[in-house]
Design a protein around this motif. Structure first.
Motif, PDB file in Angstrom:
ATOM      1  N   UNK A  85      -6.075  59.996   1.100  1.00 27.96           N
ATOM      2  CA  UNK A  85      -6.429  60.976  -0.102  1.00 27.96           C
ATOM      3  C   UNK A  85      -7.442  60.055  -1.129  1.00 27.96           C
ATOM      4  N   UNK A  86      -7.827  58.966  -0.784  1.00 29.39           N
ATOM      5  CA  UNK A  86      -8.423  57.849  -1.476  1.00 29.39           C
ATOM      6  C   UNK A  86     -10.078  58.311  -1.207  1.00 29.39           C
ATOM      7  N   UNK A  87     -10.805  58.513  -2.168  1.00 25.99           N
ATOM      8  CA  UNK A  87     -12.180  58.749  -2.342  1.00 25.99           C
ATOM      9  C   UNK A  87     -12.947  57.283  -2.682  1.00 25.99           C
ATOM     10  N   UNK A  88     -13.888  56.753  -1.731  1.00 27.64           N
ATOM     11  CA  UNK A  88     -14.289  55.615  -2.186  1.00 27.64           C
ATOM     12  C   UNK A  88     -15.405  55.434  -2.616  1.00 27.64           C
ATOM     13  N   UNK A  89     -16.254  56.777  -3.001  1.00 29.32           N
ATOM     14  CA  UNK A  89     -17.220  56.794  -3.548  1.00 29.32           C
ATOM     15  C   UNK A  89     -17.461  56.224  -4.829  1.00 29.32           C
ATOM     16  N   UNK A  90     -18.630  55.220  -4.947  1.00 30.10           N
ATOM     17  CA  UNK A  90     -18.885  54.592  -6.204  1.00 30.10           C
ATOM     18  C   UNK A  90     -17.810  53.333  -6.423  1.00 30.10           C
ATOM     19  N   UNK A  91     -16.992  53.109  -5.550  1.00 29.40           N
ATOM     20  CA  UNK A  91     -15.747  52.207  -5.772  1.00 29.40           C
ATOM     21  C   UNK A  91     -16.185  50.947  -5.076  1.00 29.40           C
ATOM     22  N   UNK A  92     -16.575  51.009  -3.910  1.00 32.80           N
ATOM     23  CA  UNK A  92     -16.931  49.854  -3.095  1.00 32.80           C
ATOM     24  C   UNK A  92     -17.997  50.456  -1.777  1.00 32.80           C
ATOM     25  N   UNK A  93     -18.283  49.360  -1.165  1.00 33.40           N
ATOM     26  CA  UNK A  93     -19.533  49.442   0.254  1.00 33.40           C
ATOM     27  C   UNK A  93     -18.971  50.108   1.346  1.00 33.40           C
ATOM     28  N   UNK A  94     -19.467  50.313   2.529  1.00 32.89           N
ATOM     29  CA  UNK A  94     -18.886  50.696   3.807  1.00 32.89           C
ATOM     30  C   UNK A  94     -18.165  49.503   4.228  1.00 32.89           C
ATOM     31  N   UNK A  95     -18.811  48.270   3.846  1.00 29.52           N
ATOM     32  CA  UNK A  95     -18.431  47.138   4.329  1.00 29.52           C
ATOM     33  C   UNK A  95     -16.952  46.665   3.795  1.00 29.52           C
TER      34      UNK A  95
END
Length: 289
Positions: A85-95
């Motif tokens: 349920x976590x959206x990582x957009x704008x939070x960190x990179x793919x790495x």
């Protein structure tokens, strides 16, 4: 009397209509506000999910220290569910996403072993604790508190080289440094650029080779340790890493060592690019845009 009653009835009717119109208008304004600002709602939801993940990672770490395997496994299940349920957009990179998900896998593997591998589980849970906190608290993440620990490890290695200690002592000093760096690496990956981590990885790889050689070259180790101070400062944001590309190996082997480290950095960046491509192709569960 009738006139008064009719007047009161009319007044109540008008008031009721006004109240209904106001309520309806407020609802429309609220609905339009929600529709016009969907990103704001998503941001709140994402931050809430990340906060829950961070809290659960803290619980897992405490349970791992107490070696409460039943609670550890239950916490792992909750963390795995919360990641969906976590959206990582704008939070960190793919790495950074990969670093977090790989840490979760490490915890699962350590907990799955018979009776649990206590030291391995504690280290893996510490990595996850710091990684989740780095995601939840970008301004003041806990992993930055490791600066003095890593700096002391590096000073101890440098001192051992200055005192011409045995190869076993040098290897032990390096091992302690490497363990502490590996503990914070996922958390650092979440916040920093891949090339910054690649620089540290390449430096440590070369330093490891020097400390594990049958005949240790203490002069080279001292030079590497001195350059490591600049890299460590840059890693923790203590000062600008202006000398990151200055040759730090002295003597005839300087060019060869530079080529080795440059190749290691290039390989690390290529691998990061490959991981990003594979994540996009396979739609890894933790990657949500």
């Amino acid at each position: 009397m009738k006139r008064t009653f009719r007047s009161m009835t009319g007044w109540l009717s008008v008031s009721l209509m006004a109240l209904l119109l106001w309520t309806h208008g407020s609802y429309l304004v609220s609905a339009q506000s929600d529709e016009s600002n969907p990103n704001g709602n998503q941001e709140v939801s994402s931050n809430s999910s990340i906060a829950q993940l961070n809290e659960e990672a803290a619980v897992l770490y405490r349970q791992a220290l107490e070696n409460n395997m039943e609670e550890v496994r239950a916490s792992i299940v909750r963390i795995s569910n919360s990641l969906e349920h976590v959206s990582f957009e704008g939070k960190t990179s793919v790495e950074g996403i990969h670093a977090l998900s790989e840490t979760v896998v490490e915890v699962k593997e350590a907990a799955a072993k018979f009776k649990g591998d206590k030291p391995l589980l504690q280290q893996a849970s510490a990595k996850l604790r710091l990684a989740a906190d780095s995601l939840a608290n970008p301004a003041k993440p806990l992993w930055l508190q490791y600066y003095k620990i890593v700096k002391n490890d590096l000073d101890a290695l440098s001192l051992a080289a200055n005192q011409n200690e045995t190869a076993a002592v040098l290897a032990n000093r390096y091992s302690v440094l490497e363990d502490h760096y590996e503990t914070i690496r996922p958390a650092a990956m979440i916040r920093l650029e891949p090339y910054q981590i690649a620089q540290i990885d390449a430096w440590l790889s070369h330093l490891k080779g020097l400390t594990q050689a049958k005949q240790s070259d203490t002069s080279q180790i001292r030079s590497m340790a001195a350059h490591g101070e600049e890299l460590v400062n840059g890693l923790f944001g203590r000062e600008k890493d202006e000398s990151a590309f200055v040759p730090f190996v002295q003597g005839a082997d300087r060019r060869a060592a530079g080529l080795v480290i440059s190749s290691a950095i290039a390989a690390a960046l290529c691998y990061a690019g490959y991981r990003k491509y594979r994540a996009q192709q396979q739609d890894i569960f933790t990657y949500r845009r």
